[in-house]
Design an enzyme around this catalytic site. Structure first.
Site, PDB file in Angstrom:
ATOM      1  N   LYS A 173     -47.047 -69.737 -18.866  1.00 47.02           N
ATOM      2  CA  LYS A 173     -47.175 -71.060 -19.495  1.00 47.02           C
ATOM      3  C   LYS A 173     -45.859 -71.820 -19.314  1.00 47.02           C
ATOM      4  O   LYS A 173     -44.863 -71.537 -19.965  1.00 47.02           O
ATOM      5  CB  LYS A 173     -47.496 -70.975 -20.986  1.00 47.02           C
ATOM      6  CG  LYS A 173     -48.029 -72.328 -21.480  1.00 47.02           C
ATOM      7  CD  LYS A 173     -47.871 -72.591 -22.942  1.00 47.02           C
ATOM      8  CE  LYS A 173     -46.535 -73.121 -23.344  1.00 47.02           C
ATOM      9  NZ  LYS A 173     -46.135 -74.431 -22.744  1.00 47.02           N
TER      10      LYS A 173
ATOM     11  N   GLU B 179     -34.971 -64.950 -24.492  1.00 42.11           N
ATOM     12  CA  GLU B 179     -33.752 -65.554 -23.923  1.00 42.11           C
ATOM     13  C   GLU B 179     -33.611 -66.904 -24.601  1.00 42.11           C
ATOM     14  O   GLU B 179     -34.374 -67.829 -24.316  1.00 42.11           O
ATOM     15  CB  GLU B 179     -33.905 -65.733 -22.408  1.00 42.11           C
ATOM     16  CG  GLU B 179     -34.081 -64.442 -21.633  1.00 42.11           C
ATOM     17  CD  GLU B 179     -32.816 -63.596 -21.582  1.00 42.11           C
ATOM     18  OE1 GLU B 179     -31.742 -64.101 -21.958  1.00 42.11           O
ATOM     19  OE2 GLU B 179     -32.913 -62.431 -21.196  1.00 42.11           O
TER      20      GLU B 179
ATOM     21  N   CYS C   7     -28.637 -73.540 -20.924  1.00 42.34           N
ATOM     22  CA  CYS C   7     -28.372 -72.641 -22.055  1.00 42.34           C
ATOM     23  C   CYS C   7     -26.951 -72.106 -22.002  1.00 42.34           C
ATOM     24  O   CYS C   7     -26.340 -71.816 -23.022  1.00 42.34           O
ATOM     25  CB  CYS C   7     -29.378 -71.501 -22.053  1.00 42.34           C
ATOM     26  SG  CYS C   7     -29.425 -70.614 -20.489  1.00 42.34           S
TER      27      CYS C   7
ATOM     28  N   GLU D 104     -26.464 -76.421 -30.809  1.00 43.67           N
ATOM     29  CA  GLU D 104     -26.684 -76.589 -29.378  1.00 43.67           C
ATOM     30  C   GLU D 104     -27.140 -78.024 -29.118  1.00 43.67           C
ATOM     31  O   GLU D 104     -28.234 -78.412 -29.518  1.00 43.67           O
ATOM     32  CB  GLU D 104     -27.759 -75.600 -28.909  1.00 43.67           C
ATOM     33  CG  GLU D 104     -27.945 -75.612 -27.417  1.00 43.67           C
ATOM     34  CD  GLU D 104     -29.063 -74.700 -26.947  1.00 43.67           C
ATOM     35  OE1 GLU D 104     -30.124 -74.640 -27.603  1.00 43.67           O
ATOM     36  OE2 GLU D 104     -28.883 -74.045 -25.897  1.00 43.67           O
TER      37      GLU D 104
HETATM   38  P1  NAD Z   1     -38.721 -74.643 -26.641  1.00 42.07           P
HETATM   39  O1  NAD Z   1     -38.451 -73.470 -27.487  1.00 42.07           O
HETATM   40  O2  NAD Z   1     -39.011 -75.942 -27.284  1.00 42.07           O
HETATM   41  O3  NAD Z   1     -39.970 -74.379 -25.678  1.00 42.07           O
HETATM   42  C1  NAD Z   1     -39.982 -73.329 -24.735  1.00 42.07           C
HETATM   43  C2  NAD Z   1     -41.413 -72.962 -24.430  1.00 42.07           C
HETATM   44  O4  NAD Z   1     -42.020 -72.421 -25.592  1.00 42.07           O
HETATM   45  C3  NAD Z   1     -42.301 -74.125 -23.995  1.00 42.07           C
HETATM   46  O5  NAD Z   1     -43.131 -73.667 -22.961  1.00 42.07           O
HETATM   47  C4  NAD Z   1     -43.094 -74.422 -25.256  1.00 42.07           C
HETATM   48  O6  NAD Z   1     -44.337 -75.008 -25.012  1.00 42.07           O
HETATM   49  C5  NAD Z   1     -43.257 -73.035 -25.836  1.00 42.07           C
HETATM   50  N1  NAD Z   1     -43.504 -72.978 -27.280  1.00 42.07           N
HETATM   51  C6  NAD Z   1     -42.992 -73.794 -28.237  1.00 42.07           C
HETATM   52  N2  NAD Z   1     -43.441 -73.409 -29.463  1.00 42.07           N
HETATM   53  C7  NAD Z   1     -44.225 -72.320 -29.266  1.00 42.07           C
HETATM   54  C8  NAD Z   1     -44.982 -71.481 -30.126  1.00 42.07           C
HETATM   55  N3  NAD Z   1     -44.998 -71.660 -31.431  1.00 42.07           N
HETATM   56  N4  NAD Z   1     -45.674 -70.460 -29.577  1.00 42.07           N
HETATM   57  C9  NAD Z   1     -45.654 -70.247 -28.253  1.00 42.07           C
HETATM   58  N5  NAD Z   1     -44.978 -71.023 -27.378  1.00 42.07           N
HETATM   59  C10 NAD Z   1     -44.270 -72.041 -27.877  1.00 42.07           C
HETATM   60  O7  NAD Z   1     -37.480 -74.742 -25.648  1.00 42.07           O
HETATM   61  P2  NAD Z   1     -37.174 -75.884 -24.577  1.00 42.07           P
HETATM   62  O8  NAD Z   1     -36.772 -77.115 -25.315  1.00 42.07           O
HETATM   63  O9  NAD Z   1     -38.287 -75.944 -23.584  1.00 42.07           O
HETATM   64  O10 NAD Z   1     -35.920 -75.272 -23.822  1.00 42.07           O
HETATM   65  C11 NAD Z   1     -34.605 -75.489 -24.189  1.00 42.07           C
HETATM   66  C12 NAD Z   1     -34.073 -74.267 -24.933  1.00 42.07           C
HETATM   67  O11 NAD Z   1     -34.182 -73.124 -24.097  1.00 42.07           O
HETATM   68  C13 NAD Z   1     -32.606 -74.370 -25.277  1.00 42.07           C
HETATM   69  O12 NAD Z   1     -32.393 -73.859 -26.562  1.00 42.07           O
HETATM   70  C14 NAD Z   1     -31.944 -73.456 -24.244  1.00 42.07           C
HETATM   71  O13 NAD Z   1     -30.696 -72.938 -24.624  1.00 42.07           O
HETATM   72  C15 NAD Z   1     -32.965 -72.392 -24.100  1.00 42.07           C
HETATM   73  N6  NAD Z   1     -32.773 -71.702 -22.834  1.00 42.07           N
HETATM   74  C16 NAD Z   1     -32.328 -70.407 -22.852  1.00 42.07           C
HETATM   75  C17 NAD Z   1     -32.111 -69.726 -21.652  1.00 42.07           C
HETATM   76  C18 NAD Z   1     -31.620 -68.307 -21.638  1.00 42.07           C
HETATM   77  O14 NAD Z   1     -31.709 -67.679 -20.593  1.00 42.07           O
HETATM   78  N7  NAD Z   1     -31.130 -67.767 -22.742  1.00 42.07           N
HETATM   79  C19 NAD Z   1     -32.369 -70.372 -20.446  1.00 42.07           C
HETATM   80  C20 NAD Z   1     -32.810 -71.688 -20.457  1.00 42.07           C
HETATM   81  C21 NAD Z   1     -33.037 -72.334 -21.668  1.00 42.07           C
END
Ligand code: NAD
Length: 472
Positions: free
Chosen positions: A173, A249, A283, A374
């Site tokens: 997804k 992650e 991130c 962040e």
């Molecule tokens: P997000 O948590 O808003 O969404 C990530 C994914 O989760 C999306 O596909 C979203 O649709 C899904 N999602 C959201 N709520 C959900 C739920 N309740 N159940 C299942 N799926 C759900 O994150 P984002 O805004 O897309 O990404 C940015 C974040 O990701 C930042 O915090 C960044 O630091 C982190 N990030 C971490 C890494 C790492 O390797 N640690 C890498 C890249 C990004």
């Protein structure tokens, strides 16, 4: 408008509801995307389940599976322009980054994990009791991979590649803001000859939508998630109900320590990359910069000058280094941090449309939101320090622990500080360099578990012990 469907059991489906993906530079919709919910998630998981329980994929030899994954990597290379355009239009990433970095790294990730699985060894444990034990790594089953929007295709490949290489089937997804490249990837997987149902793509939102339907499904054997720490908590709770192993992650707030004995040109160049790459939507961003006091003024002058030279503009222009932020919602969030920032803005601020210019903030108190939270944009705080101990203390004073950087020409200091930093990755005199065999993940609020090489194998397999009696 282009259209991107779910890909379920080898078929692209665009038959139900849909939503649009907006190009953050033009602020106009550019793609129509299938919108999945519980019903589509049910179909996708059922397809992955069937492909795992009855299909050839988990039963193939590593060489045969690896050859198909390499074929997919070839196709990724051949379709680089289409894939890069998809990510660039979905999230405003400069084409030069998407084409020059993300797509080649994606292909490389598939190749690496195919080879890693094929060449992996297992343990044989001779026992004194007249037995010997050995390990087998069985595929875990159906993997739900939930991805963020900042490096759409590349981060998806960190999940999909090891999952497939170890014989699992996948429901991917992508984030709702960046759906397009995942559909293209699944089309290419079909073209490569990867059997139907092995890589499924399900589009939709997170809560009460496609995402939560996947995490609640007891037929899923592994959940691998990259995204915000808050979402990670919700997903961990959902996974716990079915005792589904989950890898998280999550967010970061990277500390970047520049000591007075650093090579200044090098430290400035890396520190700029560390926080302004991908408009700071990384991130791993080095968004807390700590500089030893004797070089503060000179470092800051050079750093600000370099930040002001970054080229802001249309992501399609090959010269562009900073594009718009990925969405209206995200722009509003980052704008809030800039407008309400404690401390003094030395350069940067808001730009045209959804652009935030490279922004440097000084004198922000250690407990202010801009230092602790962040921001996920091109915004960095710069704070002086007077001793190694103070620098390490400041770096570790964070709820996050994904990564940190240290710039020094003192070898012992680099090792000493690296050992004390509470972070999953420490870069000394560099940034973002990765060996795919190394563990990748975070301490504390930055995650659970590690990805990379054998660490990915641990997660995407069920390690099994076989104990054999050796008759006298
Ligand atoms: P997000 O948590 O808003 O969404 C990530 C994914 O989760 C999306 O596909 C979203 O649709 C899904 N999602 C959201 N709520 C959900 C739920 N309740 N159940 C299942 N799926 C759900 O994150 P984002 O805004 O897309 O990404 C940015 C974040 O990701 C930042 O915090 C960044 O630091 C982190 N990030 C971490 C890494 C790492 O390797 N640690 C890498 C890249 C990004």
């Amino acid at each position: 408008m282009e259209s991107f469907g779910h890909v379920i059991d080898g078929e692209e489906r665009m038959d139900g509801a849909s939503f649009v993906s907006v190009d953050p530079w033009t602020q106009q919709p550019w793609a129509d995307v299938a919108l999945g919910g519980a019903a589509e998630a049910d179909l996708a998981v059922a397809a992955a389940r069937r492909a795992f329980d009855e299909g050839p994929w988990p039963r193939m030899g590593f060489a045969e599976r690896g050859a198909l994954i390499h074929r997919l990597a070839d196709l990724i290379g051949e379709h680089a322009d289409e894939l890069a355009t998809a990510d660039s239009r979905d999230m405003g990433k400069p084409m030069s980054d998407a084409l020059g970095k993300d797509v080649p790294r994606t292909a490389q990730n598939f190749r690496f994990f195919a080879d890693h699985a094929r060449l992996a060894t297992a343990q044989t444990l001779p026992m004194d009791t007249g037995h010997h034990a050995y390990t087998r790594y069985e595929p875990a089953g159906v993997v739900a991979a939930i991805a963020p929007w900042n490096f759409p295709l590349m981060l998806e490949s960190w999940k999909v590649a090891p999952a497939l290489a170890w014989g699992n089937t996948v429901v991917l997804k992508p984030a709702e803001d960046t759906p397009a490249s995942a559909t293209i990837l699944a089309r290419l997987a079909c073209e490569a000859g990867i059997p139907p149902g092995v890589l499924n793509v399900l589009h939709g939102y997170g809560p009460e939508s496609a995402g939560s339907a996947l995490t609640a499904d007891a037929r899923v054997d592994r959940i691998t998630f990259t995204g915000e720490s808050g979402t990670g908590r919700v997903i961990a709770a959902a996974a716990a109900r079915n005792l589904t192993p989950v890898s998280l992650e999550l967010g970061g707030k990277g500390a970047n320590l520049v000591f007075a004995d650093a090579d200044l040109d090098d430290a400035v160049a890396w520190s700029i990359k560390a926080v302004f790459t991908n408009a700071g939507q990384v991130c791993l961003a080095g968004s807390r910069l700590y500089v030893e006091r004797p070089i503060l003024e000179e470092f800051l002058a050079r750093f600000v000058a370099a930040a002001e030279q970054l080229v802001i503009g249309d992501p399609r222009d090959p010269a562009t280094q900073i594009g718009p932020l990925a969405s209206a919602t995200h722009h509003a969030k980052v704008r809030g941090y800039v407008e309400n920032s404690a401390g003094r803005i030395v350069t940067g601020g808001l730009g045209e449309g959804w652009v935030v210019r490279p922004t440097v903030v000084v004198d922000a108190p250690a407990d202010s939101a801009i230092v602790r939270e962040e921001v996920f944009g091109p915004v960095v705080t710069v704070t002086p320090f007077d001793s190694e101990r103070e620098a390490v203390g400041a770096a570790n004073d964070s709820p996050y622990g994904l990564n940190a950087m240290v710039f020094t020409e003192n070898l012992s200091r680099a090792h000493r500080v690296a050992a004390q930093l509470r972070a999953g990755t420490v870069w000394a005199n560099c940034f973002f360099i990765r060996d795919l065999r190394a563990p990748f993940g975070g301490f504390a609020d930055s995650g659970w578990g590690r990805e990379g090489g054998d660490f990915s194998r641990e997660f995407f397999t069920e390690p099994k012990a076989v104990v054999m009696a050796i008759r006298p």
